[in-house]
Design a protein around this motif. Structure first.
Motif, PDB file in Angstrom:
ATOM      1  N   GLY A 150       0.814  -1.208   0.000  1.00 53.68           N
ATOM      2  CA  GLY A 150       0.000   0.000   0.000  1.00 53.68           C
ATOM      3  C   GLY A 150       0.849   1.260   0.000  1.00 53.68           C
ATOM      4  N   LEU A 151       1.941   1.251   0.779  1.00 53.40           N
ATOM      5  CA  LEU A 151       2.843   2.409   0.795  1.00 53.40           C
ATOM      6  C   LEU A 151       3.517   2.589  -0.567  1.00 53.40           C
ATOM      7  CD1 LEU A 151       4.171   4.665   2.496  1.00 53.40           C
ATOM      8  CD2 LEU A 151       5.992   3.031   3.039  1.00 53.40           C
ATOM      9  N   ALA A 152       3.947   1.485  -1.183  1.00 58.23           N
ATOM     10  CA  ALA A 152       4.560   1.567  -2.515  1.00 58.23           C
ATOM     11  C   ALA A 152       3.566   2.124  -3.530  1.00 58.23           C
ATOM     12  CB  ALA A 152       5.054   0.188  -2.953  1.00 58.23           C
ATOM     13  N   TYR A 153       2.313   1.738  -3.431  1.00 64.96           N
ATOM     14  CA  TYR A 153       1.286   2.250  -4.338  1.00 64.96           C
ATOM     15  C   TYR A 153       1.078   3.752  -4.142  1.00 64.96           C
ATOM     16  CZ  TYR A 153      -3.296   2.836  -6.529  1.00 64.96           C
ATOM     17  OH  TYR A 153      -4.334   3.271  -7.304  1.00 64.96           O
ATOM     18  N   ARG A 154       1.080   4.218  -2.896  1.00 61.19           N
ATOM     19  CA  ARG A 154       0.837   5.629  -2.618  1.00 61.19           C
ATOM     20  C   ARG A 154       2.062   6.499  -2.861  1.00 61.19           C
ATOM     21  NH1 ARG A 154      -1.080   3.726   2.230  1.00 61.19           N
ATOM     22  NH2 ARG A 154       0.647   4.780   3.278  1.00 61.19           N
ATOM     23  N   GLU A 155       3.247   6.041  -2.359  1.00 59.92           N
ATOM     24  CA  GLU A 155       4.412   6.925  -2.342  1.00 59.92           C
ATOM     25  C   GLU A 155       5.578   6.444  -3.191  1.00 59.92           C
ATOM     26  OE1 GLU A 155       5.528   8.608   1.373  1.00 59.92           O
ATOM     27  OE2 GLU A 155       3.562   8.282   2.283  1.00 59.92           O
ATOM     28  N   GLY A 156       5.530   5.191  -3.688  1.00 64.89           N
ATOM     29  CA  GLY A 156       6.525   4.768  -4.649  1.00 64.89           C
ATOM     30  C   GLY A 156       7.754   4.110  -4.064  1.00 64.89           C
TER      31      GLY A 156
ATOM     32  N   VAL B 231      10.122   4.840  -2.118  1.00 66.71           N
ATOM     33  CA  VAL B 231      10.515   4.945  -0.712  1.00 66.71           C
ATOM     34  C   VAL B 231      10.187   3.660   0.055  1.00 66.71           C
ATOM     35  CG1 VAL B 231       8.334   5.970   0.074  1.00 66.71           C
ATOM     36  CG2 VAL B 231      10.447   6.451   1.318  1.00 66.71           C
ATOM     37  N   ALA B 232       9.138   2.949  -0.350  1.00 64.65           N
ATOM     38  CA  ALA B 232       8.801   1.678   0.311  1.00 64.65           C
ATOM     39  C   ALA B 232       9.903   0.652   0.112  1.00 64.65           C
ATOM     40  CB  ALA B 232       7.474   1.147  -0.223  1.00 64.65           C
ATOM     41  N   ILE B 233      10.519   0.653  -1.063  1.00 66.65           N
ATOM     42  CA  ILE B 233      11.645  -0.257  -1.319  1.00 66.65           C
ATOM     43  C   ILE B 233      12.819   0.107  -0.419  1.00 66.65           C
ATOM     44  CG2 ILE B 233      13.322  -1.009  -3.046  1.00 66.65           C
ATOM     45  CD1 ILE B 233      11.180  -0.593  -5.171  1.00 66.65           C
ATOM     46  N   ALA B 234      13.121   1.397  -0.302  1.00 62.84           N
ATOM     47  CA  ALA B 234      14.253   1.841   0.521  1.00 62.84           C
ATOM     48  C   ALA B 234      14.065   1.447   1.977  1.00 62.84           C
ATOM     49  CB  ALA B 234      14.413   3.356   0.397  1.00 62.84           C
ATOM     50  N   ILE B 235      12.858   1.598   2.494  1.00 59.06           N
ATOM     51  CA  ILE B 235      12.589   1.256   3.899  1.00 59.06           C
ATOM     52  C   ILE B 235      12.859  -0.223   4.144  1.00 59.06           C
ATOM     53  CG2 ILE B 235      10.794   1.086   5.660  1.00 59.06           C
ATOM     54  CD1 ILE B 235       9.487   3.548   4.358  1.00 59.06           C
TER      55      ILE B 235
ATOM     56  N   PRO C 252      13.192  -6.620  -1.859  1.00 61.69           N
ATOM     57  CA  PRO C 252      12.168  -5.558  -1.849  1.00 61.69           C
ATOM     58  C   PRO C 252      11.970  -4.898  -3.207  1.00 61.69           C
ATOM     59  CG  PRO C 252      13.509  -5.396   0.122  1.00 61.69           C
ATOM     60  CD  PRO C 252      14.160  -6.431  -0.750  1.00 61.69           C
ATOM     61  N   ALA C 253      13.046  -4.771  -3.980  1.00 62.56           N
ATOM     62  CA  ALA C 253      12.920  -4.174  -5.309  1.00 62.56           C
ATOM     63  C   ALA C 253      12.067  -5.039  -6.229  1.00 62.56           C
ATOM     64  CB  ALA C 253      14.304  -3.964  -5.928  1.00 62.56           C
ATOM     65  N   LEU C 254      11.981  -6.343  -5.929  1.00 57.71           N
ATOM     66  CA  LEU C 254      11.168  -7.241  -6.742  1.00 57.71           C
ATOM     67  C   LEU C 254       9.719  -7.250  -6.282  1.00 57.71           C
ATOM     68  CD1 LEU C 254      13.609 -10.273  -7.105  1.00 57.71           C
ATOM     69  CD2 LEU C 254      13.138  -8.499  -8.782  1.00 57.71           C
ATOM     70  N   TRP C 255       9.494  -7.536  -4.988  1.00 55.08           N
ATOM     71  CA  TRP C 255       8.115  -7.741  -4.583  1.00 55.08           C
ATOM     72  C   TRP C 255       7.352  -6.454  -4.313  1.00 55.08           C
ATOM     73  CZ3 TRP C 255       7.810  -6.153   0.491  1.00 55.08           C
ATOM     74  CH2 TRP C 255       8.916  -6.356   1.326  1.00 55.08           C
ATOM     75  N   LEU C 256       8.009  -5.285  -4.406  1.00 53.66           N
ATOM     76  CA  LEU C 256       7.264  -4.026  -4.328  1.00 53.66           C
ATOM     77  C   LEU C 256       7.135  -3.335  -5.681  1.00 53.66           C
ATOM     78  CD1 LEU C 256       8.521  -2.571  -0.920  1.00 53.66           C
ATOM     79  CD2 LEU C 256       6.317  -3.614  -1.450  1.00 53.66           C
TER      80      LEU C 256
ATOM     81  N   ARG D 196      -3.538   2.743 -12.525  1.00 55.21           N
ATOM     82  CA  ARG D 196      -4.744   3.174 -11.802  1.00 55.21           C
ATOM     83  C   ARG D 196      -4.344   3.995 -10.590  1.00 55.21           C
ATOM     84  NH1 ARG D 196      -8.913  -1.358 -10.132  1.00 55.21           N
ATOM     85  NH2 ARG D 196      -9.644   0.470  -8.976  1.00 55.21           N
ATOM     86  N   ALA D 197      -5.020   5.112 -10.397  1.00 51.40           N
ATOM     87  CA  ALA D 197      -4.728   5.964  -9.249  1.00 51.40           C
ATOM     88  C   ALA D 197      -5.839   5.949  -8.214  1.00 51.40           C
ATOM     89  CB  ALA D 197      -4.492   7.410  -9.713  1.00 51.40           C
ATOM     90  N   ASP D 198      -6.911   5.185  -8.467  1.00 49.85           N
ATOM     91  CA  ASP D 198      -8.079   5.242  -7.592  1.00 49.85           C
ATOM     92  C   ASP D 198      -8.320   3.941  -6.821  1.00 49.85           C
ATOM     93  OD1 ASP D 198      -8.691   3.719  -9.801  1.00 49.85           O
ATOM     94  OD2 ASP D 198     -10.716   4.519 -10.055  1.00 49.85           O
ATOM     95  N   ALA D 199      -7.339   3.047  -6.808  1.00 47.33           N
ATOM     96  CA  ALA D 199      -7.531   1.765  -6.113  1.00 47.33           C
ATOM     97  C   ALA D 199      -7.324   1.923  -4.618  1.00 47.33           C
ATOM     98  CB  ALA D 199      -6.558   0.721  -6.665  1.00 47.33           C
ATOM     99  N   ASP D 200      -7.910   1.004  -3.844  1.00 46.96           N
ATOM    100  CA  ASP D 200      -7.646   0.936  -2.409  1.00 46.96           C
ATOM    101  C   ASP D 200      -6.206   0.465  -2.230  1.00 46.96           C
ATOM    102  OD1 ASP D 200      -7.404   0.317   0.266  1.00 46.96           O
ATOM    103  OD2 ASP D 200      -9.270  -0.816   0.393  1.00 46.96           O
ATOM    104  N   PRO D 201      -5.326   1.263  -1.578  1.00 43.15           N
ATOM    105  CA  PRO D 201      -3.921   0.859  -1.444  1.00 43.15           C
ATOM    106  C   PRO D 201      -3.736  -0.513  -0.815  1.00 43.15           C
ATOM    107  CG  PRO D 201      -4.168   3.161  -0.853  1.00 43.15           C
ATOM    108  CD  PRO D 201      -5.556   2.623  -1.038  1.00 43.15           C
ATOM    109  N   GLU D 202      -4.593  -0.872   0.147  1.00 40.87           N
ATOM    110  CA  GLU D 202      -4.450  -2.176   0.800  1.00 40.87           C
ATOM    111  C   GLU D 202      -4.721  -3.327  -0.167  1.00 40.87           C
ATOM    112  OE1 GLU D 202      -6.709  -2.505   4.369  1.00 40.87           O
ATOM    113  OE2 GLU D 202      -5.274  -1.329   5.539  1.00 40.87           O
ATOM    114  N   GLN D 203      -5.483  -3.070  -1.221  1.00 38.79           N
ATOM    115  CA  GLN D 203      -5.805  -4.123  -2.192  1.00 38.79           C
ATOM    116  C   GLN D 203      -5.006  -3.983  -3.481  1.00 38.79           C
ATOM    117  OE1 GLN D 203     -10.035  -4.005  -2.802  1.00 38.79           O
ATOM    118  NE2 GLN D 203     -10.517  -4.729  -0.748  1.00 38.79           N
ATOM    119  N   ALA D 204      -4.070  -3.028  -3.529  1.00 39.98           N
ATOM    120  CA  ALA D 204      -3.359  -2.741  -4.779  1.00 39.98           C
ATOM    121  C   ALA D 204      -2.619  -3.964  -5.304  1.00 39.98           C
ATOM    122  CB  ALA D 204      -2.380  -1.580  -4.565  1.00 39.98           C
TER     123      ALA D 204
END
Length: 574
Positions: free
Chosen positions: A64-70, A72-76, A284-288, A298-306
């Motif tokens: 969900g974070l990768a969908y919203r913010e890109g 940065v989720a991989i870096a974390i 992380p670079a693969l699975w995110l 798509r920009a309108d999906a529920d991040p938890e279900q992305a």
């Protein structure tokens, strides 16, 4: 989800149960059930540790974070790899050299029985909640894919989909069953299978999404910082703190420490941690990547279900079931690992010590299975209550940021130094807990201390606040306790004596070339590959991708079988 997807998912779940039942015969002693007899191969332990940290919650929260913010989720998540590498250098081998069967045994030796009580109930409570969230997350993904007709028996009238309660109970029952039967051996071996299936399934989704994006499907407008590894909330300082938090978590949390204990030698323990770390530097670079690519579509999906929606968009019939199975696999790894380690603690530290000091190995294994069942029932109940607790993302980030550091930092400090005692453990943990509660609730926008510059900063920087309280504060408190006491605690001499007397677990010739893990992997992968190739008959599109996936599975299975056969031949020739 189509009928063929459902069949694939069902076959995978049956296979997982079969592995647990197969390894039930190895559990003749308590040490077999909870420490794999000290004979787990290092690569099995490393892969199992890697999978223990992953679950469907990983795909819900970080996807969900990768969908919203890109990016940065991989870096974390890459920070976790750095933490595990450091654990391999400084902590993992030390765990093995202590010669304990469970992490709780070390806590009692180092800090006394009261510390075992404190850690057992505190960590069990925290982990029941976190693994309950994972079970909830994978169930949410399943029900999103299973709409039912009105009047169907398992239909939820509110959503029109499969009942969430049924999904939670189904997945919980499967995980508990194979953990009860197979103990740590079953956990380790299903983790290896789940690792391979999950990575292959993710690699299958990425090129299909990439083709969809580059065939003119990309229409969504992306945030300006979407491809940046840092953001306003997730700064470089946060990343450094995240490394610290996970150094404590991966180095001392009991499910991970058990992986360093269950191998034959301290070198094996280090290698298992390094494998864990190396995988987290790359994976992380693969699975995110899938939710990042899906955000371009798509920009309108529920991040938890992305994540699951991205899979549904591009996967051919049957492969969506395999992806769902892979996500269940990741969740099963996290859940079963936690159930096993706390069942071991309750069996060794409470049942045997307080109720039946002279219990036979058979009685201990039986008690361990009952404790496994009870813990599994508790976390299943928690999974049903997650919506009432604020949702998956809020719970996971709060638990990780605020609680694991204060709980785990004293164990690592006590593993490496003899100066701190129970007072320092309780003082640092309770002070950090109290500070976290005060900041999170007392200094919230609607809290009694919610005004002022400091309160405004904590409200504007919640993630950095979590890291300061969860990683920096307990280290500062422990350092003060360390400096104030000039000499080692009396019990430190006993710990050092155990370390000095350490010897690797002796393996028989058969155990030293045990081919069962490789053969289980080979058979499981061969079945997955054959199933995938069979799916080509049900798809007009995506046949090439299915064939590549199936052939890759069969190729890895062939290599694993050859390795096991070579080891077996070497044993016979001896």
């Amino acid at each position: 989800m189509s009928l063929i997807d459902t069949v694939v998912l069902a076959l995978y779940l049956v296979g997982t149960l079969a592995i647990g039942l197969y390894y039930a015969r190895r559990n003749r002693r308590s040490k077999d059930m909870f420490a794999a007899g000290g004979k787990s191969p290092w690569w099995v332990s490393g892969l199992s540790g890697f999978m223990t940290l992953k679950s469907a919650g990983t795909f819900v929260v970080w996807g969900g974070l990768a969908y919203r913010e890109g990016v940065v989720a991989i870096a974390i998540n890459t920070c976790i790899g750095v933490s595990a590498i450091l654990v391999g250098f400084f902590v993992a081998g030390r765990w093995r050299r202590t010669g304990v069967t469970t992490p709780a045994e070390f806590v009692e030796l180092r800090f006394g029985p009261a510390a075992v009580q404190f850690y057992t109930w505190a960590m069990m409570g925290v982990r029941i909640v976190s693994t309950g969230v994972a079970l909830y997350a994978v169930s949410v993904m399943l029900v999103a894919l299973v709409p039912l007709e009105p009047g169907a028996w398992l239909r939820d009238p509110a959503t029109g989909h499969l009942s969430l309660t049924f999904a939670v109970l189904l997945f919980g029952a499967i995980v508990v069953t194979y953990t009860v039967a197979g103990g740590l051996w079953a956990v380790l071996m299903t983790d290896v299978l789940q690792f391979i299936v999950l990575q292959l399934a993710v690699l299958f989704v990425i090129p299909l999404l990439w083709l969809r994006v580059h065939d003119g499907g990309a229409t969504a407008v992306l945030p300006a910082t979407f491809f940046s590894p840092l953001s306003d909330q997730y700064t470089l300082w946060f990343m450094a703190g995240w490394v610290g938090v996970h150094f404590f978590l991966v180095g001392a949390e009991w499910a991970f420490a058990q992986r360093y204990i269950c191998v034959p030698s301290d070198i094996d323990a280090k290698k298992s941690a390094w494998l864990f770390g190396a995988l987290y530097l790359v994976s992380p670079a693969l699975w995110l990547t899938p939710p990042i690519l899906f955000r371009m579509l798509r920009a309108d999906a529920d991040p938890e279900q992305a994540y699951i929606l991205a899979s549904q968009l591009v996967l051919p019939a049957g492969m969506l079931g395999l992806m769902m199975a892979a996500m269940f696999s990741a969740t099963a790894s996290a859940v079963s690992g936690q159930i096993n380690v706390f069942a071991g603690v309750l069996t060794e530290q409470f049942y045997r010590r307080l109720f039946r000091p002279g219990a036979s190995d058979t009685a201990l294994v039986s008690a361990g299975r009952w404790f496994t069942l009870a813990i599994g029932a508790a976390l299943t109940a928690v999974a049903l209550l997650v919506p009432l607790m604020g949702g998956a993302e809020k719970i996971i980030l709060t638990l990780t940021g605020l609680l694991f550091g204060p709980l785990m930092a004293p164990i690592i400090w006590g593993l490496l130094s003899g100066r701190i005692g129970l007072a320092a453990v309780a003082g640092s943990a309770c002070t950090s807990f109290a500070t976290g509660v005060w900041v999170k609730f007392g200094m919230s926008a609607d809290g009694p201390f919610g005004s002022g510059a400091f309160a405004a900063w904590t409200q504007a920087n919640p993630r950095m606040t979590d890291v300061l309280i969860g990683a920096v504060l307990p280290v500062v408190l422990l350092a003060i306790a360390h400096v104030m006491r000039r000499t080692d605690q009396p019990v430190w001499r006993d710990i050092e004596a155990r370390v000095a007397a350490y010897a690797p677990t002796p393996l028989s010739p058969g155990e030293s070339v045990d081919h069962a893990p490789a053969r289980i992997v080979a058979i499981s992968l061969a079945a997955s590959g054959a199933l995938t190739l069979a799916l080509t008959a049900f798809n007009r599109e995506g046949r090439v991708a299915l064939a590549v996936f199936g052939c890759a599975s069969l190729a890895i299975a062939f290599v694993a079988w050859r390795i096991s056969s070579r080891n077996n031949s070497a044993l016979v020739n001896k």
